[in-house]
Design a protein around this motif. Structure first.
Motif, PDB file in Angstrom:
ATOM      1  N   LYS A 127      15.685  17.681   0.743  1.00  0.00           N
ATOM      2  CA  LYS A 127      17.002  17.054   0.723  1.00  0.00           C
ATOM      3  C   LYS A 127      17.397  16.730  -0.717  1.00  0.00           C
ATOM      4  CE  LYS A 127      16.160  13.611   3.500  1.00  0.00           C
ATOM      5  NZ  LYS A 127      16.364  12.407   4.360  1.00  0.00           N
ATOM      6  N   ALA A 128      18.673  16.864  -0.997  1.00  0.00           N
ATOM      7  CA  ALA A 128      19.250  16.423  -2.267  1.00  0.00           C
ATOM      8  C   ALA A 128      20.383  15.464  -1.941  1.00  0.00           C
ATOM      9  CB  ALA A 128      19.764  17.605  -3.078  1.00  0.00           C
ATOM     10  N   LYS A 129      20.387  14.311  -2.563  1.00  0.00           N
ATOM     11  CA  LYS A 129      21.408  13.310  -2.234  1.00  0.00           C
ATOM     12  C   LYS A 129      21.705  12.430  -3.439  1.00  0.00           C
ATOM     13  CE  LYS A 129      17.950  10.285  -0.070  1.00  0.00           C
ATOM     14  NZ  LYS A 129      17.578   9.553   1.172  1.00  0.00           N
ATOM     15  N   GLY A 130      22.897  11.849  -3.400  1.00  0.00           N
ATOM     16  CA  GLY A 130      23.328  10.909  -4.424  1.00  0.00           C
ATOM     17  C   GLY A 130      23.901   9.664  -3.776  1.00  0.00           C
ATOM     18  N   ASP A 131      23.409   8.495  -4.179  1.00  0.00           N
ATOM     19  CA  ASP A 131      23.802   7.232  -3.562  1.00  0.00           C
ATOM     20  C   ASP A 131      23.973   6.151  -4.615  1.00  0.00           C
ATOM     21  OD1 ASP A 131      23.370   7.678  -0.451  1.00  0.00           O
ATOM     22  OD2 ASP A 131      21.632   8.557  -1.451  1.00  0.00           O
ATOM     23  N   ALA A 132      24.862   5.214  -4.319  1.00  0.00           N
ATOM     24  CA  ALA A 132      25.057   4.015  -5.135  1.00  0.00           C
ATOM     25  C   ALA A 132      24.889   2.801  -4.241  1.00  0.00           C
ATOM     26  CB  ALA A 132      26.433   4.016  -5.789  1.00  0.00           C
ATOM     27  N   ASP A 133      24.132   1.819  -4.705  1.00  0.00           N
ATOM     28  CA  ASP A 133      23.870   0.610  -3.924  1.00  0.00           C
ATOM     29  C   ASP A 133      23.949  -0.606  -4.830  1.00  0.00           C
ATOM     30  OD1 ASP A 133      22.768   1.521  -1.089  1.00  0.00           O
ATOM     31  OD2 ASP A 133      21.857   2.849  -2.574  1.00  0.00           O
ATOM     32  N   VAL A 134      24.500  -1.694  -4.295  1.00  0.00           N
ATOM     33  CA  VAL A 134      24.496  -2.983  -4.982  1.00  0.00           C
ATOM     34  C   VAL A 134      24.035  -4.050  -3.993  1.00  0.00           C
ATOM     35  CG1 VAL A 134      26.334  -2.347  -6.571  1.00  0.00           C
ATOM     36  CG2 VAL A 134      26.919  -3.457  -4.427  1.00  0.00           C
ATOM     37  N   ARG A 135      23.395  -5.072  -4.538  1.00  0.00           N
ATOM     38  CA  ARG A 135      22.918  -6.171  -3.695  1.00  0.00           C
ATOM     39  C   ARG A 135      22.596  -7.370  -4.579  1.00  0.00           C
ATOM     40  NH1 ARG A 135      20.422  -6.898   1.365  1.00  0.00           N
ATOM     41  NH2 ARG A 135      18.946  -8.642   1.431  1.00  0.00           N
ATOM     42  N   TRP A 136      23.135  -8.535  -4.193  1.00  0.00           N
ATOM     43  CA  TRP A 136      22.771  -9.773  -4.862  1.00  0.00           C
ATOM     44  C   TRP A 136      22.982 -10.926  -3.893  1.00  0.00           C
ATOM     45  CZ3 TRP A 136      27.576  -7.580  -5.754  1.00  0.00           C
ATOM     46  CH2 TRP A 136      28.683  -8.395  -5.613  1.00  0.00           C
ATOM     47  N   LYS A 147      18.513  12.164  -6.243  1.00  0.00           N
ATOM     48  CA  LYS A 147      17.107  12.553  -6.105  1.00  0.00           C
ATOM     49  C   LYS A 147      16.932  13.709  -5.134  1.00  0.00           C
ATOM     50  CE  LYS A 147      16.079   8.986  -2.614  1.00  0.00           C
ATOM     51  NZ  LYS A 147      15.220   7.831  -2.304  1.00  0.00           N
ATOM     52  N   LEU A 148      15.754  14.317  -5.229  1.00  0.00           N
ATOM     53  CA  LEU A 148      15.281  15.353  -4.308  1.00  0.00           C
ATOM     54  C   LEU A 148      14.131  14.778  -3.497  1.00  0.00           C
ATOM     55  CD1 LEU A 148      15.127  18.314  -6.860  1.00  0.00           C
ATOM     56  CD2 LEU A 148      16.910  17.948  -5.142  1.00  0.00           C
ATOM     57  N   GLU A 149      14.097  15.120  -2.221  1.00  0.00           N
ATOM     58  CA  GLU A 149      13.043  14.613  -1.338  1.00  0.00           C
ATOM     59  C   GLU A 149      12.543  15.754  -0.440  1.00  0.00           C
ATOM     60  OE1 GLU A 149      12.508  11.550   2.460  1.00  0.00           O
ATOM     61  OE2 GLU A 149      14.232  11.353   1.100  1.00  0.00           O
ATOM     62  N   ALA A 150      11.243  15.978  -0.469  1.00  0.00           N
ATOM     63  CA  ALA A 150      10.605  16.980   0.398  1.00  0.00           C
ATOM     64  C   ALA A 150       9.794  16.246   1.460  1.00  0.00           C
ATOM     65  CB  ALA A 150       9.704  17.899  -0.413  1.00  0.00           C
TER      66      ALA A 150
END
Length: 478
Positions: free
Chosen positions: A46-55, A121-124
């Motif tokens: 898999k190839a993916k792009g994500d943005a996350d925020v948390r506080w 990232k890439l994930e196998a």
């Protein structure tokens, strides 16, 4: 002994920086080493792009958690299909190749902060019946190329500030600052010139700081974070003195790029030039700064002269250490202060007047002040504009901080070597004005052709000779 000795993944770099951008192809290999024959259900990447925020934020006895998530893309490729029956893989090392095309479009660069991150990232993953899945991940460094109008960010910036001192000091202080441009790539150097007039009774120290501003957004709330990237401190300026300070700040090579195309995380920069004064508020000038990828840096352009002046300067050298922006580049309007700097006694100048057909350049000034200029004089470094030497003064008349960043436009067209100027349709080409119509003297008045300086002292003709009385005319009529 476990059946799976190792599961590894590698990808191929596209450039010396090891970065990827919109539309790039990501290719690589997944290597599976087995100690014995093994049955697997599926193997995919898999190839993916994500943005996350948390506080979190405490309010009394309660703790509020703010979080948000953005997904930019997710791609999946099977190396061993899952819709088939269990696949038996013999003992040994097996290599599987994969390939993805990152979708086009505007996506933010990779980023990791204290309250959020943008990760590509890439994930196998290897799945087996009645066994735990085996996974391996690799992050890729994504660099966005969504920086429109880079050329328009190459113009220099100018600003000024003026401060009247308070209770612990007398007088005032004035500072004018010029920055060579607005946008830089990591590793480039920012050139700053500040002219300071300390007409007060206090000592003051010039300081230059490059500051990173990060904003996290979630659930209509924001979290701000400021980081000082680099600070330069100059020598103290004594009372009743004037000084020109030059500063150079190098952008770190690993500095995060400007991020303005993410809904939940933004990264921006600004340059703060200020005077540190004891027991007083510090006068300061703020300039926006953009940090972009090195491969987007504009190179030299054909037909543009190269000189020892900052990028974005559009006039040549002069007696002044502040090269004023005589001509605005591209389709943007000139700054209110462009073209002349109000130093007392200095020769004020602006862009050369338009060249109309059959009309030479005319400069409103004393003979010899302006040298003859060619058609390229408005933008070439080889045609300096002569200025009269003058003492230091204020280039701006404002009594508060003034910033004149270059205007933005949807598109930018680099200026030609010589600007093509068309005369306004309502005006005709300048020609020599026709002579005024001749006015005939009164018939009864004699023509005066004698030089007045050579006349004798004889009395002028009598009034009655020049203008006979009306009574005489009436008597003649009768």
């Amino acid at each position: 002994m476990p059946a799976i000795q190792s599961l590894t993944m590698t990808y191929d770099a596209l450039n010396e920086y090891g970065t990827f951008s919109e539309g790039d192809a990501v290719t690589g290999k997944v290597t599976l080493a087995l100690s014995k024959e093994t049955t697997v259900e599926s193997l995919f990447v898999k190839a993916k792009g994500d943005a996350d925020v948390r506080w979190t934020k405490k309010s009394g006895d309660r703790t509020h958690t703010y979080s948000a998530h953005n997904r930019y893309f997710k791609l999946k490729q099977f190396l061993i299909p899952e819709n088939t029956k269990d696949t038996v893989i013999p003992q040994g090392t097996h290599v599987y190749e994969f390939s993805f095309n990152i979708p086009p479009g505007s996506m933010p660069s990779s980023f990791k902060g204290s309250h959020g991150k943008i990760v590509y990232k890439l994930e196998a993953k290897l799945s087996r019946s009645w066994r735990m899945d085996r996974t391996v991940e690799k992050e890729i460094h994504f660099v966005s190329k969504s920086f429109p109008n880079i050329q328009s960010l190459m113009l220099h910036q100018a600003g000024s500030t003026n401060k009247e001192m308070g209770f612990f000091s007398k007088g005032n202080v004035h500072m004018d600052v010029i920055v060579d441009r607005r946008a830089y790539a990591p590793g480039e150097t920012m050139a700053i010139v500040a002219k300071i007039s300390n007409s007060s009774s206090s000592d003051m120290t010039p300081k230059f700081s490059l500051i990173q501003d990060v904003v996290y957004r979630a659930n209509s709330n924001t979290k701000h974070e400021g980081n000082v990237v680099h600070t330069v401190v100059d020598h103290c300026i004594k009372p009743q003195t004037q000084k020109e300070v030059k500063c150079a700040i190098t952008i770190p090579r690993d500095q995060v790029h400007t991020i303005q195309n993410c809904n939940i995380i933004s990264v921006e920069y600004h340059l703060k030039v200020y005077l540190n004064i004891s027991f007083a508020s510090n006068p300061e000038v703020m300039f926006p700064v953009v940090i972009f990828p090195p491969d987007l840096a504009p190179g030299p352009h054909p037909g543009v002269a190269v000189g020892p002046y900052p990028a974005g300067a559009v006039v040549g050298p002069s007696n002044s250490n502040f090269p004023p922006p005589a001509v605005s580049m591209g389709p943007y309007p000139a700054s209110p202060h462009s073209g002349s700097y109000g130093y007392p006694g200095a020769q004020r100048y602006s862009a050369p007047p338009p060249v109309y057909p059959d009309n030479p350049l005319v400069y409103a000034g004393p003979p010899g002040v302006y040298p003859a200029q060619s058609a390229h004089g408005s933008g070439g470094y080889n045609n300096p504009v002569l200025q009269l030497a003058s003492p230091y003064g204020s280039p701006f008349s404002s009594s508060s901080t003034v910033l004149h960043p270059p205007p933005t436009a949807p598109t930018f067209h680099p200026p030609p070597c010589a600007p093509e100027i068309h005369p306004l349709p309502s005006f005709e080409p300048f020609n020599i004005s026709p002579p005024a119509p001749a006015y005939n003297l009164l018939p009864s008045a004699p023509m005066m052709n004698t030089d007045f300086l050579s006349q004798s002292d004889e009395a002028p003709p009598a009034y009655s000779v020049l203008f006979p009385s009306s009574t005489t005319e009436k008597s003649d009529a009768k």
